[in-house]
Design a protein around this motif. Structure first.
Motif, PDB file in Angstrom:
ATOM      1  N   TRP A  73       0.820  -1.211   0.000  1.00 23.84           N
ATOM      2  CA  TRP A  73       0.000   0.000   0.000  1.00 23.84           C
ATOM      3  C   TRP A  73       0.852   1.258   0.000  1.00 23.84           C
ATOM      4  CZ3 TRP A  73      -4.820  -0.811   3.601  1.00 23.84           C
ATOM      5  CH2 TRP A  73      -5.550  -1.897   3.121  1.00 23.84           C
ATOM      6  N   ARG A  74       1.961   1.216   0.716  1.00 25.00           N
ATOM      7  CA  ARG A  74       2.824   2.388   0.782  1.00 25.00           C
ATOM      8  C   ARG A  74       3.946   2.343  -0.253  1.00 25.00           C
ATOM      9  NH1 ARG A  74       2.900   5.596   6.160  1.00 25.00           N
ATOM     10  NH2 ARG A  74       0.776   5.189   6.848  1.00 25.00           N
ATOM     11  N   GLY A  75       4.248   1.150  -0.747  1.00 23.66           N
ATOM     12  CA  GLY A  75       5.265   1.007  -1.782  1.00 23.66           C
ATOM     13  C   GLY A  75       6.694   1.114  -1.287  1.00 23.66           C
ATOM     14  N   VAL A  76       6.888   0.973   0.016  1.00 23.50           N
ATOM     15  CA  VAL A  76       8.232   1.080   0.588  1.00 23.50           C
ATOM     16  C   VAL A  76       8.411   0.044   1.693  1.00 23.50           C
ATOM     17  CG1 VAL A  76       8.492   3.558   0.079  1.00 23.50           C
ATOM     18  CG2 VAL A  76       7.535   2.837   2.270  1.00 23.50           C
ATOM     19  N   HIS A  77       9.663  -0.116   2.078  1.00 23.08           N
ATOM     20  CA  HIS A  77       9.996  -1.012   3.185  1.00 23.08           C
ATOM     21  C   HIS A  77       9.532  -0.451   4.515  1.00 23.08           C
ATOM     22  CE1 HIS A  77      12.457  -3.980   1.177  1.00 23.08           C
ATOM     23  NE2 HIS A  77      13.175  -3.033   0.594  1.00 23.08           N
ATOM     24  N   GLY A  78       9.533  -1.335   5.481  1.00 16.67           N
ATOM     25  CA  GLY A  78       9.348  -0.996   6.881  1.00 16.67           C
ATOM     26  C   GLY A  78      10.216  -1.943   7.683  1.00 16.67           C
ATOM     27  N   ILE A  79      10.159  -1.814   8.970  1.00 10.35           N
ATOM     28  CA  ILE A  79      10.904  -2.699   9.873  1.00 10.35           C
ATOM     29  C   ILE A  79       9.914  -3.467  10.726  1.00 10.35           C
ATOM     30  CG2 ILE A  79      12.348  -2.734  11.954  1.00 10.35           C
ATOM     31  CD1 ILE A  79      14.068  -0.576  10.721  1.00 10.35           C
ATOM     32  N   HIS A  80      10.126  -4.778  10.806  1.00 10.67           N
ATOM     33  CA  HIS A  80       9.404  -5.598  11.776  1.00 10.67           C
ATOM     34  C   HIS A  80      10.395  -5.918  12.890  1.00 10.67           C
ATOM     35  CE1 HIS A  80       6.601  -8.406  13.565  1.00 10.67           C
ATOM     36  NE2 HIS A  80       7.664  -9.139  13.813  1.00 10.67           N
ATOM     37  N   LEU A  81      10.054  -5.533  14.081  1.00  5.73           N
ATOM     38  CA  LEU A  81      10.859  -5.813  15.264  1.00  5.73           C
ATOM     39  C   LEU A  81      10.458  -7.183  15.781  1.00  5.73           C
ATOM     40  CD1 LEU A  81      12.797  -4.987  17.559  1.00  5.73           C
ATOM     41  CD2 LEU A  81      10.865  -3.791  18.606  1.00  5.73           C
ATOM     42  N   GLU A  82      11.338  -8.162  15.612  1.00  5.07           N
ATOM     43  CA  GLU A  82      11.037  -9.526  16.046  1.00  5.07           C
ATOM     44  C   GLU A  82      11.125  -9.640  17.567  1.00  5.07           C
ATOM     45  OE1 GLU A  82      10.055 -13.560  15.924  1.00  5.07           O
ATOM     46  OE2 GLU A  82       9.766 -11.977  14.474  1.00  5.07           O
ATOM     47  N   ASP A  83      12.208  -9.139  18.130  1.00  5.98           N
ATOM     48  CA  ASP A  83      12.419  -9.178  19.582  1.00  5.98           C
ATOM     49  C   ASP A  83      13.033  -7.869  20.037  1.00  5.98           C
ATOM     50  OD1 ASP A  83      11.730 -11.887  19.749  1.00  5.98           O
ATOM     51  OD2 ASP A  83      13.784 -12.578  20.052  1.00  5.98           O
ATOM     52  N   GLN A 113       8.479   3.520   6.158  1.00  3.43           N
ATOM     53  CA  GLN A 113       7.326   4.221   6.712  1.00  3.43           C
ATOM     54  C   GLN A 113       6.628   3.492   7.847  1.00  3.43           C
ATOM     55  OE1 GLN A 113       4.779   5.657   3.597  1.00  3.43           O
ATOM     56  NE2 GLN A 113       6.450   6.730   2.602  1.00  3.43           N
ATOM     57  N   ARG A 114       7.133   2.320   8.233  1.00 12.49           N
ATOM     58  CA  ARG A 114       6.505   1.594   9.339  1.00 12.49           C
ATOM     59  C   ARG A 114       7.558   0.935  10.209  1.00 12.49           C
ATOM     60  NH1 ARG A 114       1.643  -1.656   6.198  1.00 12.49           N
ATOM     61  NH2 ARG A 114       0.316   0.157   5.879  1.00 12.49           N
ATOM     62  N   LEU A 115       7.296   0.962  11.497  1.00 17.23           N
ATOM     63  CA  LEU A 115       8.030   0.174  12.490  1.00 17.23           C
ATOM     64  C   LEU A 115       6.953  -0.585  13.254  1.00 17.23           C
ATOM     65  CD1 LEU A 115      10.450  -0.723  14.185  1.00 17.23           C
ATOM     66  CD2 LEU A 115      10.298   1.449  15.427  1.00 17.23           C
ATOM     67  N   GLU A 116       6.965  -1.908  13.097  1.00 18.06           N
ATOM     68  CA  GLU A 116       5.892  -2.726  13.659  1.00 18.06           C
ATOM     69  C   GLU A 116       6.461  -3.857  14.503  1.00 18.06           C
ATOM     70  OE1 GLU A 116       2.511  -2.603  10.297  1.00 18.06           O
ATOM     71  OE2 GLU A 116       4.347  -3.629   9.670  1.00 18.06           O
ATOM     72  N   TRP A 117       5.652  -4.331  15.451  1.00 18.91           N
ATOM     73  CA  TRP A 117       6.018  -5.456  16.286  1.00 18.91           C
ATOM     74  C   TRP A 117       4.763  -6.019  16.922  1.00 18.91           C
ATOM     75  CZ3 TRP A 117       7.016  -0.382  17.367  1.00 18.91           C
ATOM     76  CH2 TRP A 117       6.413   0.158  18.499  1.00 18.91           C
ATOM     77  N   ALA A 118       4.909  -7.142  17.573  1.00 22.84           N
ATOM     78  CA  ALA A 118       3.794  -7.766  18.296  1.00 22.84           C
ATOM     79  C   ALA A 118       4.170  -7.858  19.765  1.00 22.84           C
ATOM     80  CB  ALA A 118       3.512  -9.158  17.733  1.00 22.84           C
ATOM     81  N   VAL A 119       3.152  -7.885  20.604  1.00 19.71           N
ATOM     82  CA  VAL A 119       3.361  -8.029  22.040  1.00 19.71           C
ATOM     83  C   VAL A 119       2.304  -8.991  22.564  1.00 19.71           C
ATOM     84  CG1 VAL A 119       1.956  -5.993  22.590  1.00 19.71           C
ATOM     85  CG2 VAL A 119       3.658  -6.794  24.233  1.00 19.71           C
ATOM     86  N   LEU A 120       2.698  -9.808  23.509  1.00 15.31           N
ATOM     87  CA  LEU A 120       1.741 -10.733  24.127  1.00 15.31           C
ATOM     88  C   LEU A 120       0.671  -9.937  24.869  1.00 15.31           C
ATOM     89  CD1 LEU A 120       4.277 -13.373  25.436  1.00 15.31           C
ATOM     90  CD2 LEU A 120       2.537 -13.747  23.692  1.00 15.31           C
ATOM     91  N   ASN A 121      -0.568 -10.375  24.757  1.00 12.56           N
ATOM     92  CA  ASN A 121      -1.695  -9.653  25.371  1.00 12.56           C
ATOM     93  C   ASN A 121      -1.552  -9.483  26.872  1.00 12.56           C
ATOM     94  OD1 ASN A 121      -2.990  -9.394  22.883  1.00 12.56           O
ATOM     95  ND2 ASN A 121      -4.071 -11.334  23.118  1.00 12.56           N
ATOM     96  N   TRP A 122      -0.880 -10.407  27.549  1.00 11.61           N
ATOM     97  CA  TRP A 122      -0.767 -10.330  29.007  1.00 11.61           C
ATOM     98  C   TRP A 122       0.419  -9.483  29.469  1.00 11.61           C
ATOM     99  CZ3 TRP A 122       3.927 -11.866  30.597  1.00 11.61           C
ATOM    100  CH2 TRP A 122       4.619 -12.827  29.850  1.00 11.61           C
ATOM    101  N   ASN A 123       1.270  -9.028  28.552  1.00 12.10           N
ATOM    102  CA  ASN A 123       2.490  -8.314  28.935  1.00 12.10           C
ATOM    103  C   ASN A 123       2.205  -6.823  29.138  1.00 12.10           C
ATOM    104  OD1 ASN A 123       5.075  -7.423  29.369  1.00 12.10           O
ATOM    105  ND2 ASN A 123       5.966  -8.555  27.657  1.00 12.10           N
ATOM    106  N   THR A 124       1.486  -6.538  30.210  1.00 12.45           N
ATOM    107  CA  THR A 124       1.073  -5.169  30.515  1.00 12.45           C
ATOM    108  C   THR A 124       2.237  -4.196  30.647  1.00 12.45           C
ATOM    109  OG1 THR A 124      -0.884  -6.066  31.601  1.00 12.45           O
ATOM    110  CG2 THR A 124      -0.348  -3.767  32.082  1.00 12.45           C
ATOM    111  N   PRO A 125       3.356  -4.552  31.300  1.00 12.86           N
ATOM    112  CA  PRO A 125       4.462  -3.589  31.359  1.00 12.86           C
ATOM    113  C   PRO A 125       4.964  -3.186  29.964  1.00 12.86           C
ATOM    114  CG  PRO A 125       4.816  -5.337  32.956  1.00 12.86           C
ATOM    115  CD  PRO A 125       3.640  -5.750  32.109  1.00 12.86           C
ATOM    116  N   ALA A 126       5.075  -4.148  29.057  1.00 18.91           N
ATOM    117  CA  ALA A 126       5.523  -3.820  27.694  1.00 18.91           C
ATOM    118  C   ALA A 126       4.481  -2.977  26.967  1.00 18.91           C
ATOM    119  CB  ALA A 126       5.817  -5.100  26.908  1.00 18.91           C
ATOM    120  N   ILE A 127       3.214  -3.339  27.092  1.00 23.05           N
ATOM    121  CA  ILE A 127       2.147  -2.574  26.438  1.00 23.05           C
ATOM    122  C   ILE A 127       2.156  -1.129  26.934  1.00 23.05           C
ATOM    123  CG2 ILE A 127      -0.369  -2.308  26.274  1.00 23.05           C
ATOM    124  CD1 ILE A 127      -0.459  -5.459  26.310  1.00 23.05           C
ATOM    125  N   ASN A 128       2.271  -0.937  28.236  1.00 22.75           N
ATOM    126  CA  ASN A 128       2.319   0.419  28.792  1.00 22.75           C
ATOM    127  C   ASN A 128       3.525   1.187  28.259  1.00 22.75           C
ATOM    128  OD1 ASN A 128       0.000  -0.072  30.249  1.00 22.75           O
ATOM    129  ND2 ASN A 128       1.096  -0.589  32.126  1.00 22.75           N
TER     130      ASN A 128
END
Length: 161
Positions: A73-83, A113-128
């Motif tokens: 959609w944006r036509g460019v790279h982004g970064i996925h943060l694995e860990d 144009q993007r920096l993305e990652w996933a976080v476990l739903n229970w990891n409240t300190p990381a989410i905050n």
């Protein structure tokens, strides 16, 4: 201090990966070896990149492993943060924020144009922490994964032959 990882950092990165997996209650799922990490990060065709956070004695106390993505959609790279991981004793000292800041800097510098990652739903300190940086959850997407036997079955499905 944040710096790109070097081959000499592989043993400590491997240890930190295991620490993160233990924190996430998934230590038994870690199969990566130091040799595999070396190949993935520093081999002929690197699949990923890593940065490390060091303390005042230059000891590695955290890391970020990331790889490039591409947005059609944006036509460019982004970064996925694995860990991203900082040892418990060093948390709250700015190292996690510095790792994310470095990846954001790389994005801006390279036109990603993007920096993305996933976080476990229970990891409240990381989410905050992530929300304190103005990151927003992508609640309209659900992540899926094929591994092990399910991956093998999908690869051998009759409609693919």
């Amino acid at each position: 201090m944040i710096r790109p990882a070097t081959p000499a950092d592989i043993p400590v990165i491997h240890t930190l990966i295991r620490e993160l997996a233990d924190y996430e209650k998934s230590l038994t799922e870690v199969r990566a070896t130091e040799e595999q990490l070396h190949q993935a990060l520093f081999g002929e065709h690197p699949a990923a990149h890593a940065h490390v956070a060091t303390d005042s004695t230059d000891s590695v106390i955290g890391y970020a492993i990331w790889f490039l993505t591409f947005s059609t959609w944006r036509g460019v790279h982004g970064i996925h943060l694995e860990d991203v991981y900082v040892r418990p004793g060093a948390r709250g000292t700015g190292h996690g924020k510095a790792l994310l800041t470095e990846l954001a800097r790389i994005c801006v510098e390279r036109g990603y144009q993007r920096l993305e990652w996933a976080v476990l739903n229970w990891n409240t300190p990381a989410i905050n922490f992530y929300e304190s940086l103005d990151a927003h959850p992508q609640s309209d997407w659900t992540a899926y994964r094929l591994t092990d036997e399910a991956l093998a079955r999908a690869a051998n499905a009759p409609e693919h032959k």
